[in-house]
Design a protein around this motif. Structure first.
Motif, short mmCIF file in Angstrom:
data_model
loop_
_atom_site.label_atom_id
_atom_site.label_comp_id
_atom_site.label_asym_id
_atom_site.label_seq_id
_atom_site.Cartn_x
_atom_site.Cartn_y
_atom_site.Cartn_z
N SER A 2 -6.66 10.19 2.71
CA SER A 2 -7.96 9.55 2.95
C SER A 2 -7.94 8.07 2.60
N ASP A 3 -6.90 7.63 1.93
CA ASP A 3 -6.85 6.23 1.52
C ASP A 3 -5.41 5.72 1.49
N LEU A 4 -4.82 5.69 2.65
CA LEU A 4 -3.41 5.31 2.73
C LEU A 4 -3.18 3.83 2.46
N LYS A 5 -4.28 3.06 2.49
CA LYS A 5 -4.11 1.61 2.34
C LYS A 5 -4.22 1.17 0.88
N SER B 184 0.84 -1.19 0.00
CA SER B 184 0.00 0.00 0.00
C SER B 184 0.89 1.25 0.00
N VAL B 185 0.21 2.40 -0.11
CA VAL B 185 0.94 3.68 -0.07
C VAL B 185 1.78 3.75 1.21
N VAL B 186 1.15 3.49 2.33
CA VAL B 186 1.85 3.65 3.60
C VAL B 186 2.96 2.61 3.76
N GLU B 187 2.71 1.40 3.29
CA GLU B 187 3.75 0.35 3.40
C GLU B 187 4.95 0.67 2.52
N ASN B 188 4.69 1.28 1.36
CA ASN B 188 5.79 1.66 0.48
C ASN B 188 6.74 2.61 1.19
N VAL B 189 6.15 3.62 1.85
CA VAL B 189 6.99 4.64 2.50
C VAL B 189 7.66 4.05 3.74
N ALA B 190 6.96 3.13 4.41
CA ALA B 190 7.50 2.55 5.64
C ALA B 190 8.57 1.50 5.37
N ALA B 191 8.64 1.02 4.12
CA ALA B 191 9.53 -0.11 3.83
C ALA B 191 10.98 0.18 4.20
N GLY B 192 11.44 1.37 3.83
CA GLY B 192 12.83 1.71 4.12
C GLY B 192 13.09 1.81 5.61
N GLY C 135 0.11 1.24 -3.89
CA GLY C 135 0.92 2.32 -4.44
C GLY C 135 0.81 2.40 -5.95
N ILE C 136 0.68 1.26 -6.57
CA ILE C 136 0.63 1.28 -8.03
C ILE C 136 -0.73 1.75 -8.56
N ALA C 137 -1.70 1.99 -7.65
CA ALA C 137 -2.99 2.52 -8.10
C ALA C 137 -2.94 4.03 -8.28
N LEU C 138 -1.85 4.65 -7.85
CA LEU C 138 -1.72 6.11 -8.00
C LEU C 138 -1.37 6.45 -9.45
N SER C 139 -1.53 7.76 -9.80
CA SER C 139 -1.13 8.20 -11.14
C SER C 139 0.40 8.17 -11.23
N GLY C 140 0.92 8.31 -12.45
CA GLY C 140 2.38 8.25 -12.64
C GLY C 140 3.11 9.29 -11.81
N GLY C 141 2.59 10.52 -11.83
CA GLY C 141 3.23 11.60 -11.07
C GLY C 141 3.15 11.33 -9.58
N GLN D 261 2.91 8.36 -8.20
CA GLN D 261 3.82 7.24 -7.90
C GLN D 261 5.25 7.75 -7.74
N GLN D 262 5.64 8.72 -8.60
CA GLN D 262 7.01 9.21 -8.48
C GLN D 262 7.18 9.98 -7.16
N ARG D 263 6.15 10.75 -6.77
CA ARG D 263 6.25 11.44 -5.49
C ARG D 263 6.23 10.45 -4.33
N LEU D 264 5.53 9.32 -4.53
CA LEU D 264 5.55 8.26 -3.50
C LEU D 264 6.98 7.72 -3.36
N CYS D 265 7.64 7.54 -4.49
CA CYS D 265 9.02 7.03 -4.45
C CYS D 265 9.94 8.04 -3.78
N ILE D 266 9.67 9.33 -4.03
CA ILE D 266 10.46 10.36 -3.36
C ILE D 266 10.21 10.31 -1.85
N ALA D 267 8.93 10.12 -1.48
CA ALA D 267 8.60 10.01 -0.05
C ALA D 267 9.32 8.80 0.57
#
Lengths: 298, 221
Positions: A181-184, A142-150, A187-193, A195-201
């Protein structure tokens, strides 16, 4: 912030190895590129001295020395194949992932040699994070798991701490308001832009000192690109940013300093010119830089 | 990748700058001849023709802005386009000063002929020579010639002082000439401003070639 105990700079009374001498490795036509365009006294995050890199017997870059200003954006430009990506991958020891890869020269992060014996490459990559050309969120997370992975990889286990740092990273990456509102959701459900900001996060969640960005906007539309560019300027207040880009307008818009690399007759990339971005794009001193940025190269 | 179309576009714009320059030069020469001959109708045509100069300047400006937007120029290309934008402004203002001289002639039309213009024709000759030299330096990218324009500007300033002295003496000697001499002072002022605008053009030549802003309009006089 977790700081690493990397090996200290070489003592000043110890003679420099041959490969670190000023002209070693660089042909005469590239020897004049100054490694330090910033004013005296500018804090330096990263110093690269006479760096060369090989893929097996193929030399990709040769004798490149650059000092990277702290809390600034430094852009690397140059034609395909000139070694820009290889060079920045040397900064966080990712180059050594390639088969038969080799690096020479010295790279000092806050004065400490990242290639010194005993230094853990994984720790170097935590201090020098990287964002890639194509957004690459972990597909099953998920979005939150992606950021927490590191953070988890670093050994952070406290849930409250993880939650706080994920939120802070998403806010710094200008993504929080769009995903809170939907952190769960995956991550790949986000738009391309997004997703890139998610990777930056994900990159900044582990609080690196330097963030390498290898063509971070080349897969994004113009609006998403401008968002990332705005983000870069903001992030530079906390981090040192190094960006590789083929988009010269982007380099001109976001960076404080710009370096132009070019492949020489020996097939390796060399540093041609390294100056303030204003100088490079309005009054470059080297004809090869002028020809490249005005589109008359080749 | 040699950018042939872009190169042609820049050359075309440089040619248009020269066209505008020749319009400004003609306006100066005509306004002086009309003043010398007391030809009010000619001066009115010069005033009317200033609209064509303004139109040409805006056409070049529009084209420059389109080229900047579409070609995203960098380095020497960017400096070339920025210089054109400044130079056409100076050329249009030079033509405005010539128009100013034409307006003075309309006001002076009742003054008897032949007109005694003193040093004014010499000022005009030097201002026109400066205009030609500055545009030659522009087209030839000649920084040395651009820097030398200062000397000519000093000469124009000296002549303006001479015009001033003559006019003041004339007014003191014969108060009935106050209005005519005041108009001549305005004429000299217009010519002095034309010379100053030529030094601006030369500063742009230096910037375009070297990338450095250089103030050359510092009178030694």
């Amino acid at each position: 912030m977790t700081h690493l105990n990397l090996s200290p700079v070489r003592p000043s009374d110890e003679p420099l190895p041959d490969m670190l001498r000023e002209t070693g490795g660089a042909s005469a036509e590239f020897a004049h590129a100054a490694p330090r365009p910033m004013p005296e006294g500018t804090p330096i995050a990263l110093s690269a001295h006479n760096v060369g890199a090989w893929y097996g017997s193929k030399k990709a870059i040769s004798g490149i020395s650059m000092e990277i200003a702290k809390n600034a954006v430094t852009a690397l430009i140059g034609p395909s194949g000139c070694g820009k990506s290889t060079y920045i991958r040397c900064f966080n020891r990712m180059h050594e992932f390639a088969p038969h890869a080799r690096v020479e020269g010295t790279i000092l992060l806050e004065g400490a040699d990242v290639y010194a014996p005993g230094v853990d490459p994984a720790r170097v990559r935590q201090r020098v994070g990287m964002v890639f050309q194509k957004p690459n969120p972990f597909p099953t997370m998920s979005v939150v798991e992606n950021v927490a992975a590191g953070l988890r990889f670093m050994g952070v286990r406290n849930r409250a701490e993880i939650s706080d740092r994920v939120e802070e990273a998403l806010k710094l990456a200008a993504l929080w308001d769009e995903v809170k509102s939907d952190l769960k959701k995956p991550g790949i459900a986000l738009s391309g832009g997004q997703q890139q900001r998610l990777c930056i996060a994900r990159t900044i969640a582990v609080e690196p000192e330097v963030v390498l960005m290898d063509e971070p906007c080349s897969a994004l539309d113009p609006v998403a690109t401008l968002k990332i560019e705005d983000l870069m300027r903001g992030l530079a207040e906390r981090y040192t940013i190094i960006i590789v880009t083929h988009n010269m307008q982007q380099a001109a818009r976001v960076s404080d300093y710009t370096a132009f690399l070019l492949m020489a007759g020996d097939g390796a990339g060399h540093l041609v010119e390294y100056r303030s971005t204003a100088d490079i794009f309005t009054n470059p001193h080297d004809k090869r830089t002028e020809d490249y940025i005005t589109g008359r190269f080749g | 990748m040699t950018r042939d179309l872009f190169n042609a576009e820049i050359r075309q714009l440089q040619d248009e700058v020269l066209v505008l320059g020749s319009m400004a030069e003609k306006a100066i020469l005509d306004s002086l001849e009309a003043l010398r001959g007391g030809d009010r109708e000619w001066s009115k045509r010069i005033i009317e023709d200033d609209r064509k100069v303004n139109k040409k300047r805006f056409e070049i400006e529009d084209r420059c802005i389109f080229v900047v937007a579409s070609q995203q120029p960098m380095a020497s290309d960017l400096r070339a386009l920025a210089s054109i934008l400044y130079i056409i402004t100076d050329l249009e203002r030079i033509a405005d000063h010539a128009e100013g001289i034409a307006r003075i002639n309309v006001m002076l039309a009742d003054e008897p002929l032949p007109r005694k213009l003193g040093y004014i024709p010499s000022m005009a000759d030097r201002a026109v020579a400066m205009l030609r030299d500055s545009l030659k330096a522009y087209i030839e990218h000649d920084v040395d010639s651009a820097r030398q324009i200062c000397d000519a500007d000093d000469e124009v300033d000296r002549l303006q002082d001479s015009v001033y002295d003559d006019c003041i003496k004339g007014m003191i000697a014969d108060p009935s000439t106050i209005q005519r001499n005041t108009h001549l002072l305005w004429t000299a002022h217009n010519l002095e401003r034309i010379a100053d605008r030529c030094t601006n053009i030369c500063e742009r030549v230096i910037y375009q070639v070297t990338g450095r802003m250089e103030e050359i309009n510092i009178s030694k006089y």
